[in-house]
Design a protein around this motif. Structure first.
Motif, PDB file in Angstrom:
ATOM      1  N   TYR A  67       0.856  -1.175   0.000  1.00 53.04           N
ATOM      2  CA  TYR A  67       0.000   0.000   0.000  1.00 53.04           C
ATOM      3  C   TYR A  67       0.899   1.233   0.000  1.00 53.04           C
ATOM      4  N   LYS A  82      -3.139  10.441  -3.101  1.00 58.81           N
ATOM      5  CA  LYS A  82      -3.616   9.206  -3.718  1.00 58.81           C
ATOM      6  C   LYS A  82      -3.099   7.993  -2.950  1.00 58.81           C
ATOM      7  N   THR A  84      -2.667   3.725  -3.198  1.00 58.37           N
ATOM      8  CA  THR A  84      -2.636   2.626  -4.161  1.00 58.37           C
ATOM      9  C   THR A  84      -2.371   1.323  -3.423  1.00 58.37           C
ATOM     10  N   TRP A 105      -5.433  -1.081  -7.097  1.00 57.62           N
ATOM     11  CA  TRP A 105      -6.629  -0.314  -6.767  1.00 57.62           C
ATOM     12  C   TRP A 105      -6.156   1.052  -6.298  1.00 57.62           C
ATOM     13  N   GLN A 106      -6.542   2.115  -7.012  1.00 60.77           N
ATOM     14  CA  GLN A 106      -6.158   3.470  -6.651  1.00 60.77           C
ATOM     15  C   GLN A 106      -7.374   4.223  -6.162  1.00 60.77           C
ATOM     16  N   HIS A 107      -7.177   5.047  -5.127  1.00 62.75           N
ATOM     17  CA  HIS A 107      -8.273   5.864  -4.620  1.00 62.75           C
ATOM     18  C   HIS A 107      -7.747   7.261  -4.288  1.00 62.75           C
ATOM     19  N   SER A 108      -8.582   8.233  -4.555  1.00 61.01           N
ATOM     20  CA  SER A 108      -8.278   9.620  -4.220  1.00 61.01           C
ATOM     21  C   SER A 108      -9.590  10.386  -4.218  1.00 61.01           C
ATOM     22  N   ASP A 109      -9.531  11.666  -3.879  1.00 58.41           N
ATOM     23  CA  ASP A 109     -10.736  12.498  -3.957  1.00 58.41           C
ATOM     24  C   ASP A 109     -11.175  12.667  -5.400  1.00 58.41           C
ATOM     25  N   SER A 111     -10.512  10.324  -8.136  1.00 57.02           N
ATOM     26  CA  SER A 111     -10.951   9.121  -8.849  1.00 57.02           C
ATOM     27  C   SER A 111     -10.626   7.860  -8.068  1.00 57.02           C
ATOM     28  N   ASN A 112     -11.301   6.789  -8.431  1.00 60.34           N
ATOM     29  CA  ASN A 112     -11.057   5.453  -7.893  1.00 60.34           C
ATOM     30  C   ASN A 112     -11.049   4.496  -9.076  1.00 60.34           C
ATOM     31  N   PRO A 140      -9.785   7.658 -15.088  1.00 61.38           N
ATOM     32  CA  PRO A 140     -10.244   8.303 -13.853  1.00 61.38           C
ATOM     33  C   PRO A 140     -11.231   9.442 -14.092  1.00 61.38           C
TER      34      PRO A 140
END
Length: 163
Positions: A67, A82, A84, A105-109, A111-112, A140
């Motif tokens: 991570y 971000k 990941t 798997w990427q996540h942020s304010d 995009s995911n 994204p």
């Protein structure tokens, strides 16, 4: 073992921030099959952390899980915090070559999304490595409206210098 690293922005276009960064990292082998690793860095875009584990399933196959939380510039030019999560496996084909498959798997304010990637690495000489990879996944955020999927490819030929 432990290591340190740094990067400097040599040139940038107008309106872009420099991305100078320095950090420390290390790995600790728990037993002959399990290793833990981590990295912390700080730079112009903020702090970043990475931690993970690697499991040697057999003499030929390694599985890994990690991570990372970092700061990057998003596709719209804004700074994005971000995260990941990476899960993958790397079978070794020979002493100088391997392939890999991983899910990110990427996540942020902003995009995911899940990206799948496959690639290979070949080391014809001790300091030289040749590799290529391909990946696919959803584009994204707002870019998804124009085209549903991202398909990419890359190649690399790095040289490793050790002191």
């Amino acid at each position: 073992g432990a290591y340190g690293f740094g990067q400097a922005t040599l040139s940038k276009t107008e309106g872009r921030d420099a991305n100078n960064r320095f950090g420390l990292g290390g790995a600790h082998r728990i037993n002959d099959r399990l290793q833990l690793d981590g990295e912390a860095s700080y730079g112009d875009l903020g702090e970043a952390l990475k931690f993970g584990t690697s499991y040697q399933q057999s003499e030929q196959t390694r599985q890994y899980l990690s991570y990372a939380l970092d700061n990057e510039r998003g596709v719209d030019g804004q700074h994005v915090r971000k995260g990941t999560f990476i899960s993958g496996m790397q079978p070794r084909l020979s002493d100088s070559g391997s392939v890999y498959r991983e899910d990110r798997w990427q996540h942020s304010d902003y995009s995911n999304g899940l990206t799948r990637s496959v690639g290979f690495t070949l080391s014809p000489f001790p300091a030289w490595t040749v590799g290529a990879n391909g990946e696919c996944g959803p584009l994204p955020g707002r870019a998804r409206q124009a085209a549903p999927d991202l398909v990419g490819a890359a190649d690399r030929v790095p040289y490793e210098f050790r002191v």
